[in-house]
Design an enzyme around this catalytic site. Structure first.
Site, PDB file in Angstrom:
ATOM      1  N   MET A   1       0.829  -1.175   0.000  1.00 29.30           N
ATOM      2  CA  MET A   1       0.000   0.000   0.000  1.00 29.30           C
ATOM      3  C   MET A   1       0.878   1.244   0.000  1.00 29.30           C
ATOM      4  SD  MET A   1      -2.865  -1.208  -0.189  1.00 29.30           S
ATOM      5  CE  MET A   1      -3.393  -2.878  -0.190  1.00 29.30           C
ATOM      6  N   PRO A   2       0.464   2.280  -0.660  1.00 27.51           N
ATOM      7  CA  PRO A   2       1.306   3.472  -0.758  1.00 27.51           C
ATOM      8  C   PRO A   2       1.442   4.226   0.572  1.00 27.51           C
ATOM      9  CG  PRO A   2      -0.297   3.415  -2.525  1.00 27.51           C
ATOM     10  CD  PRO A   2      -0.677   2.338  -1.565  1.00 27.51           C
ATOM     11  N   HIS A   3       2.683   4.523   0.906  1.00 27.30           N
ATOM     12  CA  HIS A   3       2.987   5.435   2.013  1.00 27.30           C
ATOM     13  C   HIS A   3       3.703   6.615   1.381  1.00 27.30           C
ATOM     14  CE1 HIS A   3       4.086   7.139   5.808  1.00 27.30           C
ATOM     15  NE2 HIS A   3       5.362   7.146   5.447  1.00 27.30           N
ATOM     16  N   SER A  40      -1.268   6.031   3.446  1.00 23.70           N
ATOM     17  CA  SER A  40      -0.819   6.725   4.650  1.00 23.70           C
ATOM     18  C   SER A  40       0.092   7.863   4.191  1.00 23.70           C
ATOM     19  CB  SER A  40      -0.075   5.787   5.601  1.00 23.70           C
ATOM     20  OG  SER A  40       1.018   5.183   4.960  1.00 23.70           O
TER      21      SER A  40
END
Length: 75
Positions: A1-3, A40
């Protein structure tokens, strides 16, 4: 998931930081086709001296091959 990590010079308000976060997530959702829960975001403030002595040489120049947009300034 992109942070997503954002480094900024100090002085931006919490409202500006929240708006920046909201707009980046809005675009990232559209481009990457992920929902809100996937993202996030962290924002770190730096003084001008910290930027010059740490961020620019150690996080920008040292990672130059990974940059998709290079800065238009030099120290």
């Amino acid at each position: 998931m992109p942070h997503i990590k954002i480094n900024l010079l100090e002085g931006k308000t919490e409202a500006q930081k929240q708006e920046l976060t909201d707009e980046i997530i809005k675009v990232a959702k559209k481009v990457l086709d992920y929902g809100d829960d996937a993202f996030s975001v962290a924002i770190q403030d730096y003084t001008k001296e910290e930027w010059k002595d740490d961020v620019y040489p150690n996080q920008i120049l040292a990672e130059e091959k990974k940059l998709y947009k290079k800065p238009g300034y030099k120290y």
